[in-house]
Design a protein around this motif. Structure first.
Motif, PDB file in Angstrom:
ATOM      1  N   PHE A  90       0.841  -1.193   0.000  1.00  0.00           N
ATOM      2  CA  PHE A  90       0.000   0.000   0.000  1.00  0.00           C
ATOM      3  C   PHE A  90       0.883   1.252   0.000  1.00  0.00           C
ATOM      4  O   PHE A  90       1.909   1.291   0.682  1.00  0.00           O
ATOM      5  CB  PHE A  90      -0.914   0.020   1.231  1.00  0.00           C
ATOM      6  CG  PHE A  90      -1.630  -1.274   1.469  1.00  0.00           C
ATOM      7  CD1 PHE A  90      -2.558  -1.753   0.561  1.00  0.00           C
ATOM      8  CD2 PHE A  90      -1.359  -2.030   2.596  1.00  0.00           C
ATOM      9  CE1 PHE A  90      -3.213  -2.959   0.765  1.00  0.00           C
ATOM     10  CE2 PHE A  90      -1.999  -3.235   2.824  1.00  0.00           C
ATOM     11  CZ  PHE A  90      -2.924  -3.702   1.910  1.00  0.00           C
ATOM     12  N   LEU A  91       0.451   2.254  -0.772  1.00  0.00           N
ATOM     13  CA  LEU A  91       1.161   3.532  -0.823  1.00  0.00           C
ATOM     14  C   LEU A  91       0.155   4.653  -0.630  1.00  0.00           C
ATOM     15  O   LEU A  91      -0.845   4.733  -1.347  1.00  0.00           O
ATOM     16  CB  LEU A  91       1.884   3.700  -2.162  1.00  0.00           C
ATOM     17  CG  LEU A  91       2.567   5.056  -2.406  1.00  0.00           C
ATOM     18  CD1 LEU A  91       3.598   5.354  -1.323  1.00  0.00           C
ATOM     19  CD2 LEU A  91       3.226   5.081  -3.794  1.00  0.00           C
ATOM     20  N   PHE A  92       0.438   5.512   0.337  1.00  0.00           N
ATOM     21  CA  PHE A  92      -0.421   6.656   0.642  1.00  0.00           C
ATOM     22  C   PHE A  92       0.318   7.938   0.259  1.00  0.00           C
ATOM     23  O   PHE A  92       1.456   8.153   0.681  1.00  0.00           O
ATOM     24  CB  PHE A  92      -0.774   6.666   2.125  1.00  0.00           C
ATOM     25  CG  PHE A  92      -1.457   5.403   2.586  1.00  0.00           C
ATOM     26  CD1 PHE A  92      -2.814   5.220   2.384  1.00  0.00           C
ATOM     27  CD2 PHE A  92      -0.729   4.388   3.189  1.00  0.00           C
ATOM     28  CE1 PHE A  92      -3.440   4.050   2.788  1.00  0.00           C
ATOM     29  CE2 PHE A  92      -1.342   3.215   3.598  1.00  0.00           C
ATOM     30  CZ  PHE A  92      -2.708   3.041   3.395  1.00  0.00           C
ATOM     31  N   GLY A 118       3.859   2.389   2.421  1.00  0.00           N
ATOM     32  CA  GLY A 118       4.635   3.591   2.165  1.00  0.00           C
ATOM     33  C   GLY A 118       3.796   4.845   2.329  1.00  0.00           C
ATOM     34  O   GLY A 118       2.591   4.835   2.067  1.00  0.00           O
ATOM     35  N   LEU A 119       4.438   5.921   2.768  1.00  0.00           N
ATOM     36  CA  LEU A 119       3.774   7.221   2.887  1.00  0.00           C
ATOM     37  C   LEU A 119       4.642   8.292   2.250  1.00  0.00           C
ATOM     38  O   LEU A 119       5.795   8.488   2.634  1.00  0.00           O
ATOM     39  CB  LEU A 119       3.520   7.574   4.357  1.00  0.00           C
ATOM     40  CG  LEU A 119       2.989   8.996   4.621  1.00  0.00           C
ATOM     41  CD1 LEU A 119       1.646   9.228   3.946  1.00  0.00           C
ATOM     42  CD2 LEU A 119       2.887   9.262   6.123  1.00  0.00           C
ATOM     43  N   ALA A 141      10.856   2.388  13.256  1.00  0.00           N
ATOM     44  CA  ALA A 141      10.547   1.043  13.736  1.00  0.00           C
ATOM     45  C   ALA A 141      10.407   0.038  12.599  1.00  0.00           C
ATOM     46  O   ALA A 141      10.247  -1.160  12.847  1.00  0.00           O
ATOM     47  CB  ALA A 141       9.265   1.072  14.559  1.00  0.00           C
ATOM     48  N   GLY A 142      10.459   0.529  11.348  1.00  0.00           N
ATOM     49  CA  GLY A 142      10.327  -0.357  10.203  1.00  0.00           C
ATOM     50  C   GLY A 142       8.889  -0.703   9.852  1.00  0.00           C
ATOM     51  O   GLY A 142       8.632  -1.572   9.029  1.00  0.00           O
ATOM     52  N   THR A 143       7.929   0.029  10.456  1.00  0.00           N
ATOM     53  CA  THR A 143       6.515  -0.237  10.199  1.00  0.00           C
ATOM     54  C   THR A 143       6.080   0.311   8.849  1.00  0.00           C
ATOM     55  O   THR A 143       5.280  -0.305   8.143  1.00  0.00           O
ATOM     56  CB  THR A 143       5.646   0.379  11.312  1.00  0.00           C
ATOM     57  OG1 THR A 143       6.098  -0.099  12.576  1.00  0.00           O
ATOM     58  CG2 THR A 143       4.185   0.012  11.134  1.00  0.00           C
ATOM     59  N   ILE A 144       6.601   1.487   8.494  1.00  0.00           N
ATOM     60  CA  ILE A 144       6.282   2.101   7.209  1.00  0.00           C
ATOM     61  C   ILE A 144       7.560   2.623   6.567  1.00  0.00           C
ATOM     62  O   ILE A 144       8.591   2.777   7.228  1.00  0.00           O
ATOM     63  CB  ILE A 144       5.271   3.269   7.346  1.00  0.00           C
ATOM     64  CG1 ILE A 144       5.903   4.436   8.125  1.00  0.00           C
ATOM     65  CG2 ILE A 144       3.975   2.795   7.984  1.00  0.00           C
ATOM     66  CD1 ILE A 144       5.058   5.705   8.133  1.00  0.00           C
ATOM     67  N   PRO A 173      11.089   4.923  -4.885  1.00  0.00           N
ATOM     68  CA  PRO A 173      11.553   4.061  -3.790  1.00  0.00           C
ATOM     69  C   PRO A 173      10.425   3.463  -2.962  1.00  0.00           C
ATOM     70  O   PRO A 173      10.620   2.446  -2.283  1.00  0.00           O
ATOM     71  CB  PRO A 173      12.414   5.000  -2.936  1.00  0.00           C
ATOM     72  CG  PRO A 173      12.719   6.172  -3.798  1.00  0.00           C
ATOM     73  CD  PRO A 173      11.553   6.315  -4.715  1.00  0.00           C
ATOM     74  N   LEU A 174       9.257   4.091  -2.986  1.00  0.00           N
ATOM     75  CA  LEU A 174       8.133   3.613  -2.193  1.00  0.00           C
ATOM     76  C   LEU A 174       7.226   2.668  -2.954  1.00  0.00           C
ATOM     77  O   LEU A 174       6.412   1.964  -2.351  1.00  0.00           O
ATOM     78  CB  LEU A 174       7.295   4.809  -1.708  1.00  0.00           C
ATOM     79  CG  LEU A 174       8.021   5.864  -0.869  1.00  0.00           C
ATOM     80  CD1 LEU A 174       7.081   7.035  -0.594  1.00  0.00           C
ATOM     81  CD2 LEU A 174       8.499   5.261   0.440  1.00  0.00           C
ATOM     82  N   LEU A 175       7.353   2.668  -4.267  1.00  0.00           N
ATOM     83  CA  LEU A 175       6.468   1.885  -5.119  1.00  0.00           C
ATOM     84  C   LEU A 175       7.194   0.614  -5.547  1.00  0.00           C
ATOM     85  O   LEU A 175       8.058   0.638  -6.409  1.00  0.00           O
ATOM     86  CB  LEU A 175       6.072   2.710  -6.344  1.00  0.00           C
ATOM     87  CG  LEU A 175       4.953   2.145  -7.195  1.00  0.00           C
ATOM     88  CD1 LEU A 175       3.629   2.179  -6.437  1.00  0.00           C
ATOM     89  CD2 LEU A 175       4.828   2.940  -8.486  1.00  0.00           C
TER      90      LEU A 175
END
Length: 214
Positions: A90-92, A118-119, A141-144, A173-175
């Motif tokens: 998921f990417l926001f 990703g945000l 924390a590596g959550t997002i 980088p997020l996709l």
């Protein structure tokens, strides 16, 4: 602001909004719910991101005083996170106060099976990022996965991160691939542009959900 539900259940889907105003007067304005359903069930309150004017007030419809009795109508809106997504990435993508519904979705998405979240968040100035500390902590924390960018000129010492409008290079980088489910919320120009950028990166239009907000 926080709205205490006083023990009343308030089921909603991540991304939905409410009409809100002080009790007993007719004016209502829409506000996206910034908390996830899991947060509201646990805490018994709604969290909203409310814009204010130069005097620090949102307007006569909503006096910002602790204990103010308010009327709520809703939930409303179809810009929501799917109940059972088939995707696992998921990417926001948020601009300004468009972060509100996306924060609800993002906080909910960590509770569903996923591979990556990703945000990408843009604001005019560094001080206008809402929930920045929370998002940075989640990233550490590596959550997002997180990227922030400011669109106005600021003094070099006040911001060392990315500058300018969100670009293809920012999203890359997020996709992780075209199977990523993307959500875009923010000013009209952002909402118009981002689906085209995402399609150029291999994301089909049906995997891009959009809404204009503030």
């Amino acid at each position: 602001i926080h709205v205490d539900l006083q023990g009343t259940p308030f089921p909603f889907e991540p991304g939905q909004a409410i009409w809100l105003g002080a009790h007993g007067q007719p004016t209502r304005k829409p506000y996206s719910i910034a908390s996830a359903p899991e947060d509201v069930e646990r805490e018994g309150r709604l969290e909203l991101l409310v814009g204010v004017d130069a005097s620090g007030e949102p307007g006569p419809h909503l006096p910002l005083r602790p204990g103010t009795l308010v009327d709520i109508e809703g939930p409303i809106g179809r810009f929501t996170f799917p109940p059972v997504p088939t995707e696992s990435r998921f990417l926001f993508i948020a601009g300004g106060t468009g972060i509100s519904p996306l924060r609800s979705m993002l906080r909910h998405s960590v509770h569903v099976p996923h591979e990556a979240i990703g945000l990408m968040y843009s604001a005019r100035l560094p001080e206008e990022f809402a929930y920045a500390d929370e998002f940075r902590a989640m990233a550490e924390a590596g959550t997002i996965e997180l990227r922030l960018t400011v669109t106005r000129d600021v003094e070099p010492g006040n911001w060392t991160g990315t500058r300018g409008r969100i670009t293809r290079d920012d999203l890359l980088p997020l996709l992780h691939d075209g199977q990523t489910l993307c959500f875009v919320c923010g000013p009209p120009a952002l909402v118009d542009e981002m689906p085209k950028v995402l399609q150029s990166l291999g994301v089909p239009r049906e995997r891009v959900r959009t809404e204009e907000w503030g």
